[in-house]
Design an enzyme around this catalytic site. Structure first.
Site, mmCIF file in Angstrom:
data_model
loop_
_atom_site.group_PDB
_atom_site.id
_atom_site.type_symbol
_atom_site.label_atom_id
_atom_site.label_comp_id
_atom_site.label_asym_id
_atom_site.label_seq_id
_atom_site.Cartn_x
_atom_site.Cartn_y
_atom_site.Cartn_z
ATOM 1 C CG ASP A 174 -1.856 7.852 0.416
ATOM 2 O OD1 ASP A 174 -1.356 8.961 0.601
ATOM 3 O OD2 ASP A 174 -2.288 7.477 -0.689
ATOM 4 C CG ASP A 217 -2.553 2.420 6.357
ATOM 5 O OD1 ASP A 217 -2.676 2.037 5.170
ATOM 6 O OD2 ASP A 217 -3.021 3.498 6.771
ATOM 7 C CG ASP A 230 -1.716 1.211 1.426
ATOM 8 O OD1 ASP A 230 -2.429 1.585 0.475
ATOM 9 O OD2 ASP A 230 -1.630 1.830 2.508
#
Length: 308
Positions: free
Chosen positions: A53, A250, A51
């Site tokens: 961001d 996240d 991922d």
């Protein structure tokens, strides 16, 4: 400070327990002796889906350990693909940003939800007319795939995405497209919020909720993580089966959910939306939880004599 060097410096290289080609070596001279550290991937997966961001960077800042982890994975011949749900920039934009931040990246190594949605619609309904609740990079991605974005309600599809220019007019056009012209609803990503420096901002779930609320119809499919539609595109890019890969991110409800549903390894990083102590971690049960990408690596330190 350590610096990367070639094996021409090595006496007693590699240190005991470390195979050649499995890690990245960092050397320095202290007191006439060569001291080195070897950093190598901690996990056995052949492919890593990262991922962006909250995992690799936040805003215009690389997160701690991100560059070193990605360099080490590549040095160990692990395949790396970057996967973002954000449709507000193109794949070329993301590749350029990573490169600017110190992680050289080719466009083909980036997948995002606008690219996946354009591929999906081009396959399901070639040339379809679309009204887009979204920003210019998404519109251009759809157009490049042979679709026909237009600014009225007489369309085949309403595409709903993260849109920082979302307003009442767009919501009304979406309603008329569905009620008067039978348009189908499709979406880019289900994220409720997007992590930014200093907090979060509303993401595509806000636009999807508004459109579903007024039309009484579901936005389906939503192609971004955790959708298997996105995962298939990503695994095709990596050229590996799911069992040989791990997804690193996240967000529990997108990154970890996608990995668990498809049999990938799942690695939650606590550098973005999800924080240590969140009770949802136990419910989603990621295989591994790390503070940052830097914890994807193991280190071995050693020293010996060497000629400069």
């Amino acid at each position: 400070m350590y610096r990367s060097t070639s094996n021409r410096l090595a006496t007693g290289w590699p240190p005991a327990g470390v195979r050649r080609g499995t890690g990245r070596r960092l050397d320095t001279f202290r007191g006439g002796r060569l001291e080195w550290a070897v950093i190598s991937p901690r996990f056995p997966y052949r492919g890593f889906i990262l991922d962006l961001d909250g995992t690799v960077y936040l805003g215009e800042r690389l997160l701690p350990g991100a560059r070193e982890a990605i360099e080490a994975l590549r040095a160990a011949e692990r395949r790396v693909c970057f996967l973002s749900n954000k449709p507000i920039q193109s794949r070329a934009d993301y590749a350029a940003k990573l490169t600017r931040l110190g992680v050289p990246t080719a466009v083909d190594d980036v997948i995002n939800s606008s690219y996946v949605l354009a591929r999906y619609l081009a396959r399901e309904a070639p040339g379809a007319r679309c009204f887009v609740i979204g920003e210019p990079p998404l519109v251009e991605e759809l157009r490049a795939a042979g679709l026909a974005p237009v600014d009225d309600a007489r369309v085949d599809y309403v595409v709903v995405a993260f849109d920082r220019t979302f307003d009442y007019r767009k919501l009304d056009v979406a309603l008329q497209a569905v009620k008067r012209h039978g348009a189908r609803l499709v979406g880019t990503n289900p994220d409720r919020t997007c992590p930014v420096e200093g907090g979060e901002i509303p993401d595509a779930a806000g636009m999807i909720g508004a459109v579903e609320g007024v039309t009484g119809r579901r936005v389906d499919p939503v192609v971004g993580k955790p959708s298997p539609i996105t995962l298939r595109v990503t695994l095709d890019q990596l050229g590996l089966p799911a069992a040989d890969c791990a997804v690193v991110g996240d967000r529990l409800e997108t990154d970890i959910a996608m990995g668990r549903a498809a049999g990938l390894g799942t690695i939650l990083v606590l550098s973005g939306i999800t924080r240590a102590g969140d009770p949802e971690i136990a419910r989603w049960r990621p295989d591994h939880v790390v503070g940052s990408l830097g914890e994807l690596l193991d280190g071995v330190a050693a020293s010996g004599s060497a000629a400069r």
